[in-house]
Design a protein around this motif. Structure first.
Motif, PDB file in Angstrom:
ATOM      1  N   VAL A  85     -11.101   3.868  -7.768  1.00  0.00           N
ATOM      2  CA  VAL A  85      -9.731   3.692  -7.272  1.00  0.00           C
ATOM      3  C   VAL A  85      -9.749   2.664  -6.140  1.00  0.00           C
ATOM      4  N   ARG A  87      -8.548   0.981  -2.814  1.00  0.00           N
ATOM      5  CA  ARG A  87      -7.939   1.521  -1.604  1.00  0.00           C
ATOM      6  C   ARG A  87      -7.828   0.430  -0.544  1.00  0.00           C
ATOM      7  N   SER A 175      -6.339  15.822  -2.548  1.00  0.00           N
ATOM      8  CA  SER A 175      -6.836  14.463  -2.365  1.00  0.00           C
ATOM      9  C   SER A 175      -8.197  14.400  -3.066  1.00  0.00           C
ATOM     10  N   ALA A 202      -4.330  16.418  -8.752  1.00  0.00           N
ATOM     11  CA  ALA A 202      -2.999  15.885  -8.470  1.00  0.00           C
ATOM     12  C   ALA A 202      -1.966  16.532  -9.384  1.00  0.00           C
ATOM     13  N   THR A 216      -0.839   8.115   0.606  1.00  0.00           N
ATOM     14  CA  THR A 216      -2.221   7.711   0.398  1.00  0.00           C
ATOM     15  C   THR A 216      -2.402   6.241   0.750  1.00  0.00           C
ATOM     16  N   ALA A 218      -4.100   4.457  -1.469  1.00  0.00           N
ATOM     17  CA  ALA A 218      -4.522   3.985  -2.791  1.00  0.00           C
ATOM     18  C   ALA A 218      -3.758   2.726  -3.184  1.00  0.00           C
ATOM     19  N   VAL A 222      -1.457   7.299  -8.110  1.00  0.00           N
ATOM     20  CA  VAL A 222      -2.135   8.585  -7.900  1.00  0.00           C
ATOM     21  C   VAL A 222      -1.487   9.714  -8.703  1.00  0.00           C
ATOM     22  N   GLU A 241       0.913   3.359  -4.858  1.00  0.00           N
ATOM     23  CA  GLU A 241       0.499   4.694  -5.300  1.00  0.00           C
ATOM     24  C   GLU A 241       1.386   5.239  -6.420  1.00  0.00           C
TER      25      GLU A 241
END
Length: 355
Positions: A85, A87, A175, A202, A216, A218, A222, A241
């Protein structure tokens, strides 16, 4: 006198309830012509290896409060991949492992600077309070279950904001790091005075929740929008996200402003945050409603089965607005002045020239 107000003082005087009230004022004034906002600006300098120096600014005025403010931040960001992922994180690279952000508050009538505020705590509360304000108006009145994805600093403010509803009976949090989300749940169970439950996925956080909160760092989605059920409200702090299915399934997309922030960088050196912003077509933009119109009752949820979404930047609409900092900084300034706090500096020191 100009007041210098540090994060410790802001934290002592700024409650979540007061922050939500200040933002309610800001967005009502924005919707009715009593506030002026300058689009947020991002300027990136590529430092290599996924790192960028980022300077952000945003400003705005609220006539009824008699103030104008500008928020400035000097950041080092890093984009990287973890467990497949992508980030993005801000690195506390200033001396002492600190971040750098300031809000300058000006008096419209006298022109003088009223205060210089550190923005760390204020910024966190502003984001959580904005999400809470949107949920107050967009979530169903009988919303009692919150599913949170994210356990960072900002995720905590999202929970604090939603807790102001006073009727949440079940908090579920997920998370990618089990140790981290269990510690987060233990901490916020104590802070909120009721159980905050860790969940293993999730999907488990989303299923059965009335309010889905995403907070997040991300750079990839997500959640899967196909998980959403009729009547849910989704709050997201940044557009990366979110997946396209969530934007498409939402019956209403709440945004701070339809006007997108500006992004500046050398050709070929854009970070993911800027280069991969979603560019929604008319099917989605036609569902976008500004938060000011939502809080003033011009728009909003019209039936219980609607899926509503409130989202930030990266979706073709604005992220944070200068008027938000104006409203919250003004509330902090008035509270500090009433209490006799802050560090006073003669206003003469901040005058540029005298004719």
């Amino acid at each position: 006198m100009t007041l210098i107000i540090d994060n410790d003082i802001v934290e002592r005087v700024l409650t979540m309830g007061a922050c939500i009230d200040a933002l309610d004022t800001a967005f009502r004034e924005y919707a009715t012509g009593g506030a002026v906002n300058c689009p947020r600006s991002h300027t990136y300098t590529d430092l290599g290896e996924g790192r960028h120096y980022l300077f952000k600014s945003m400003d705005g005025a609220i006539a009824s409060l008699g103030v104008h403010a500008i928020r400035l931040s000097s950041d080092l960001t890093r984009e990287y991949e973890h467990d497949g992922v992508r980030r993005r994180e801000k690195i506390p690279a200033a001396p002492g492992g600190r971040y750098v952000g300031l809000v300058l508050l000006f008096d419209i009538a006298t022109l003088v600077p009223l205060a210089v505020l550190q923005d760390g705590f204020l910024q966190r509360m502003r984001v959580g309070a904005t999400s809470a304000l949107a949920a107050r108006h967009l979530a169903r009145p009988d919303s009692h279950v919150v599913g949170m994805i994210g356990t960072g600093w900002q995720a905590g403010a999202e929970l604090l904001g939603l807790h102001e509803r006073g009727d949440v009976r079940d908090y579920r949090v997920h998370s990618p790091d089990p140790e981290r989300y269990r510690a987060f749940c233990t901490d916020f169970s104590q802070r909120l005075g009721q159980q905050v439950r860790p969940v293993a996925s999730a999907r488990e956080a989303v299923d059965g929740s009335d309010i889905v909160a995403l907070a997040t760092n991300a750079q990839d989605p997500v959640i899967d929008g196909t998980w959403l059920a009729a009547g849910q409200h989704v709050g997201s702090v940044q557009g990366h996200e979110l997946d396209w299915a969530t934007l498409e399934r939402a019956d209403l997309v709440g945004v701070r402003s339809r006007e997108e922030a500006t992004f500046h960088h050398a050709p070929g050196h854009a970070p993911v945050e800027a280069a991969e912003r979603k560019q929604p077509d008319e099917r989605i933009t036609s569902k976008m409603v500004e938060l000011g119109d939502i809080v003033t009752g011009k728009a909003g949820r019209t039936w219980p089965e609607q899926i509503t979404l409130f989202t930030g930047g990266g979706t073709g609409a604005s992220s944070g607005l200068g008027i938000q900092f104006t409203a919250v900084a003004s509330a902090v300034y008035e509270a500090v002045r009433a209490a006799g706090g802050g560090h006073e500096v003669p206003t003469d020191y901040t005058e540029v020239y005298k004719p």
